[in-house]
Design an enzyme around this catalytic site. Structure first.
Site, PDB file in Angstrom:
ATOM      1  N   ASP A   1     -46.182 -62.593 -82.874  1.00 41.61           N
ATOM      2  CA  ASP A   1     -46.176 -63.641 -81.130  1.00 41.61           C
ATOM      3  C   ASP A   1     -45.085 -65.091 -80.787  1.00 41.61           C
ATOM      4  OD1 ASP A   1     -47.041 -65.460 -82.963  1.00 41.61           O
ATOM      5  OD2 ASP A   1     -48.740 -65.140 -82.990  1.00 41.61           O
TER       6      ASP A   1
ATOM      7  N   CYS B   1     -44.144 -86.121 -35.504  1.00 45.77           N
ATOM      8  CA  CYS B   1     -43.457 -87.064 -34.685  1.00 45.77           C
ATOM      9  C   CYS B   1     -42.376 -87.816 -35.186  1.00 45.77           C
ATOM     10  CB  CYS B   1     -44.679 -88.558 -34.277  1.00 45.77           C
ATOM     11  SG  CYS B   1     -44.813 -89.488 -35.517  1.00 45.77           S
TER      12      CYS B   1
ATOM     13  N   ASP C   1     -45.066 -58.186 -87.250  1.00 50.78           N
ATOM     14  CA  ASP C   1     -45.658 -59.273 -88.395  1.00 50.78           C
ATOM     15  C   ASP C   1     -47.300 -57.969 -88.063  1.00 50.78           C
ATOM     16  OD1 ASP C   1     -46.962 -61.365 -89.010  1.00 50.78           O
ATOM     17  OD2 ASP C   1     -47.616 -62.208 -87.135  1.00 50.78           O
TER      18      ASP C   1
ATOM     19  N   ASP D   1     -45.122 -67.396 -85.710  1.00 49.74           N
ATOM     20  CA  ASP D   1     -43.614 -67.381 -86.435  1.00 49.74           C
ATOM     21  C   ASP D   1     -42.159 -67.020 -85.956  1.00 49.74           C
ATOM     22  OD1 ASP D   1     -44.209 -65.296 -84.637  1.00 49.74           O
ATOM     23  OD2 ASP D   1     -45.328 -63.752 -85.789  1.00 49.74           O
TER      24      ASP D   1
ATOM     25  N   CYS E   1     -43.554 -89.688 -39.056  1.00 55.73           N
ATOM     26  CA  CYS E   1     -43.637 -88.613 -39.661  1.00 55.73           C
ATOM     27  C   CYS E   1     -42.676 -89.191 -40.297  1.00 55.73           C
ATOM     28  CB  CYS E   1     -44.364 -87.895 -39.691  1.00 55.73           C
ATOM     29  SG  CYS E   1     -45.473 -87.766 -38.321  1.00 55.73           S
TER      30      CYS E   1
END
Lengths: 742, 119
Positions: free
Chosen positions: A630, A18, A431, A634, A21
């Site tokens: 990762d 409505c 690594d 590093d 709302c």
């Protein structure tokens, strides 16, 4: 630089029923800090919010005012875009046909001599009609060139439109002048060029249409990624399973996925087990097993069991959305190699115009008669044959395909520059932990002293180590769990940095750590000492345990090497790249791993903070260095390297320090990235050489440089066809990359 | 007659150099508030020179009217900012230029050209 892509957010509120709302929602959202404007659309139940506010905050605010909101995704936008492109393509095609048909009519009447001479009244009228007919073609099929040229001109700018408009405009104006005032032109020069003007327009429209088709294919990788997302999700609400559009899935919704179905959003598995195929996201071909507590990723395919999971990321926050966003952004960046072409294309069109004027001059002063005819043919040919598009497209179009291709293999390239540099690497630094190895250490052997047992050794060690957060400690505790050993509590715990730990266990002092810890505490290791040396040489990490100054035994821990590391390293070496391993481990362990995987060199005992220095040292030796790690421990080394690769991050793409993110844990990703980069770079070079070569050869030929030697001139019609084809050729060449296999 | 035509040619060359390269005044605009509309049509960004202040967030609202694929992308090469512009729907590109200087923005083929001047 902060880039914020979400100044506007669209939400879908399913229960707006409505006008009141609308007011409630508007008021609720407008009260939030950061919200600038709210627009509620009652008809399609969407809310547009502008301002700097997180999605979650908006959704929560709407929920608090009694409504259910979720993200409204703009799937429609992509569909819209495709429709628009199709419409544009059809329009270009229609224009090509109209221009083509009228051109053919003009060519036919000219060739068949159907129209009387221009000196007659009928001839003048007939040619006048043809002039109007070709004017129609120029306006209908070529109008955009003229408006574009005019607009650019007003802005002190010149582009392809300028050249086409000038070329065809001059041809039409001259011809029309001849039709109106045939007597003012020498009989020998009394030609008209209406067919030239219209055919050029036809060819260029055809070229644009073909180029558009070919261009659509360059963004296929993105379309494929977008296509991975399912349209609906089966959620559990009040005990029922219901299918809802994916845009309406909320955070914490519990979602059912059956075998063979796609996982709709990111989440955490809460019930059931399965194997999930994440290959389209990560490039990892083997389905990954999933159990309760594991993360699942939207867009991946559930292969075996049925399971429930809780949504943790929705909408733009899902890994898939972020991947799409990152690939899109990367496709829009240009590597260094394209800079020269950019510089040239910025001065290209005015330069061609100057060349056209010079051509006019030369033919006027030195050319044969009829001068006017020669001047017109050569000048129009110069204007039409020059193709700034081929030059401008050469680099970006290959980058688009290359970046997309890499994404297919789970390699996310952040910028075009990284693509160029990855193709020029001479050294790759890996690594060790988590990159060459699994990064999850496991206990491989227990060697108790004569007075002890394996069980006692593991029980005491685990009881101590459960208090530690060291990755090796985790391996020890995990081993005791596997053997169902019950742990005892300890009275005190003290970590001795770099050496190990000291604890009080049943009123006895336990020391657990490296040889130095034992030596410093005067513990005589006896036979264990020799044994430890032997094991270290095999690449094992050895931890000694002593109880009340007596050796209790040693525990061997090793981090298994990933099964495909050796193959991937070999692939890199085959490309002429030197592979160096970097590790904080002692020399003996490092040497063993290095020889097992076959790296060219290794640097051991490097403290985490010194990794970046090692990269700098290599760069000082004129090496182009990539660092693979990762991306967390590093980060400085990744940032310092020419190209930083973050590996095995699953679908976490938000690693800022990395230039390239590998979604799969395998080192093959590095080799794939290098191969794709090399291929893309080669493709860019082909395009650049082609585009530069085309323009530097074609313009002098069009100007008539061959005429003194061969007596031949290039027809402006051929020039139009060549120009139209040149940019299509560049795009088609870039599209060849789509079939590349690294 | 010959001299006249030659003179016209020379004049044309001088004119091209002056008009396209030396003449500086383009359609300039300064961002008022934090946002500015830029029309993308017929090979030209309007306005094509935009003044902004360093460190202040700006929103460039691109309104693309040209359906040719060239105009789809807008790239700020040196600023690492780019966008795909939808046809007919305004697109807001919001970012904060931190560095002072002149930054060119172009379409993918560098035919559309504009300049962001950060002061």
């Amino acid at each position: 630089m902060n880039t914020k892509s979400e100044t506007y957010q669209r939400l879908y509120v399913s229960d707006i029923s409505c006008a009141s709302c609308v007011n409630t929602i508007e008021t609720a959202l407008k009260s939030l800090p950061g919200v600038e404007d709210v627009e509620v659309n009652f008809a399609d139940r969407t809310v547009n919010v502008s301002g700097d506010v997180a999605q979650d905050v908006l959704i929560k605010a709407i929920a608090e005012s009694g409504y259910t909101a979720c993200l409204a995704q703009d799937n429609a936008k992509d569909a819209d875009k495709e429709n628009q492109e199709l419409a544009h393509y059809k329009e270009l095609f229609k224009k090509t046909i109209v221009a083509g048909v009228i051109s053919l009519i003009i060519v036919a009447v000219t060739m068949l001599d159907l129209i009387p001479d221009l000196t007659t009244f009928t001839g003048q009228v007939s040619w006048g009609i043809i002039s109007l007919l070709s004017l129609f073609v120029l306006v209908y099929a070529g109008g955009r060139f003229f408006t574009g040229a005019l607009k650019s001109f007003k802005n002190h700018n010149a582009n392809m439109d300028t050249l086409v408009a000038l070329g065809t405009g001059v041809a039409w104006l001259y011809s029309t002048f001849v039709v109106i005032y045939p007597g003012s032109v020498a009989e020998i020069a009394r030609h008209v060029y209406f067919d030239t003007a219209t055919l050029i327009i036809a060819f260029i429209n055809l070229g644009s249409a073909l180029e558009m088709r070919a261009r659509g294919k360059t963004s296929e990788a993105i379309k494929r990624l977008i296509g991975l997302q399912p349209k609906t999700a089966r959620i559990l609400r009040e005990g029922n399973e219901i299918d809802i559009p994916i845009e309406q899935v909320l955070l914490d919704d519990v979602i059912r996925v059956r075998p063979g179905e796609k996982i709709p959003v990111d989440g955490e598995l809460t019930e059931g087990t399965s194997h999930v195929d994440e290959s389209m996201l990560t490039g990892e071909p083997i389905p990954v097993s999933k159990k309760v507590g594991d993360q699942v990723v939207g867009g991946s395919v559930n292969k075996s069991g049925s399971f429930l999971f809780k949504a943790t990321h929705i909408g733009k926050d899902t890994a898939l959305s972020q991947i799409i966003d990152m690939v899109r952004k990367a496709q829009n960046t240009k590597p260094e190699i394209g800079r020269l072409a950019d510089k040239v294309s910025s001065i290209f069109v005015p330069t061609v115009m100057i060349i056209a004027v010079l051509t006019m001059h030369i033919w006027f002063n030195f050319g044969p008669t009829p001068k006017l005819t020669y001047i017109l043919v050569t000048t129009v040919a110069v204007l039409i044959i020059a193709c700034p598009c081929a030059l401008g497209l050469a680099t970006p179009i290959s980058v688009m395909v290359g970046v997309g291709k890499a994404a297919e293999y789970g390699v996310l390239i952040r910028k075009g520059d990284a693509l160029q540099k990855a193709g020029q690497l001479t050294t790759v630094v890996l690594d060790k932990t988590g990159t060459i190895t699994e990064g999850k250490p496991v206990v491989t052997a227990l060697e108790p002293s004569e007075s002890s047992s394996e069980e006692e050794l593991l029980k005491i060690a685990s009881s101590v180590e459960i208090n530690s957060e060291h990755p090796l400690a985790e391996a020890v505790v995990e081993a005791s769990k596997e053997r169902n050993i019950e742990l005892s509590s300890i009275e005190s715990f003290e970590a001795i940095s770099g050496h190990g730990v000291k604890a009080l266990y049943q009123q006895k002092t336990v020391l657990l750590g490296n040889r130095k810890l034992m030596d410093d505490n005067g513990i005589n290791l006896g036979k264990l000492s020799q044994r430890s040396d032997d094991l270290s040489k095999l690449g094992q990490t050895v931890i000694f345990v002593s109880l009340d100054a007596q050796p209790l035994g040693l525990i061997c821990i090793s981090d298994p090497i990933k099964t495909d590391s050796k193959d991937a390293i070999e692939r890199l070496q085959e490309k002429g790249i030197k592979v160096v391993m970097l590790t904080g481990d002692n020399r003996a362990t490092a040497e063993t791993v290095a020889s097992l995987v076959g790296v060219d060199d290794f640097i051991a005992e490097v403290l985490p903070q010194d990794k970046a220095n090692q990269i700098t040292k290599l760069q000082e030796q004129d090496e182009k260095v990539a660092m693979v790690g990762d991306g967390i421990n590093d980060a400085p080394a990744l940032a310092g390297a020419d190209v930083g690769f973050a590996i095995g991050t699953g679908t976490d793409v938000a690693i800022e320090s990395a230039d390239i993110t590998l979604m799969r844990g395998s080192l093959h990703g590095v080799a794939d990235a290098v191969s794709i980069s090399k291929a893309t770079l080669r493709n860019i070079k082909e395009n650049l050489i082609g585009a530069f070569g085309y323009n530097t050869l074609a313009i002098p030929i069009a100007a008539g440089i061959l005429y003194p030697f061969t007596g031949l001139l290039l027809s402006p019609i051929i020039a139009g066809a060549a120009m139209a084809l040149s940019s299509v050729t560049v795009v088609t060449n870039a599209n060849r990359l789509r079939w590349f296999k690294p | 007659m010959g001299i006249l035509i030659n003179l016209i040619g020379v004049f044309l060359i001088v004119f091209i150099i002056w008009w396209f390269w030396l003449y500086k005044k383009q359609s300039e605009a300064t961002i008022e508030g934090s946002s500015i509309d830029i029309i993308v049509d017929s090979g030209v960004y309007e306005p094509s020179v935009i003044h902004a202040k360093a460190g202040e967030e700006i929103t460039l609202r691109f309104i693309r009217k040209d359906s040719s694929p060239c105009s789809e992308k807008v790239l700020f090469g040196d600023l690492d900012v780019s966008a795909d512009l939808p046809l007919g729907t305004p697109y807001d590109l919001t970012f904060t230029p931190e560095k002072k200087g002149e930054f060119e923005f172009t379409c993918q083929m560098a035919m559309y050209r504009g300049k962001l001047i950060v002061e």
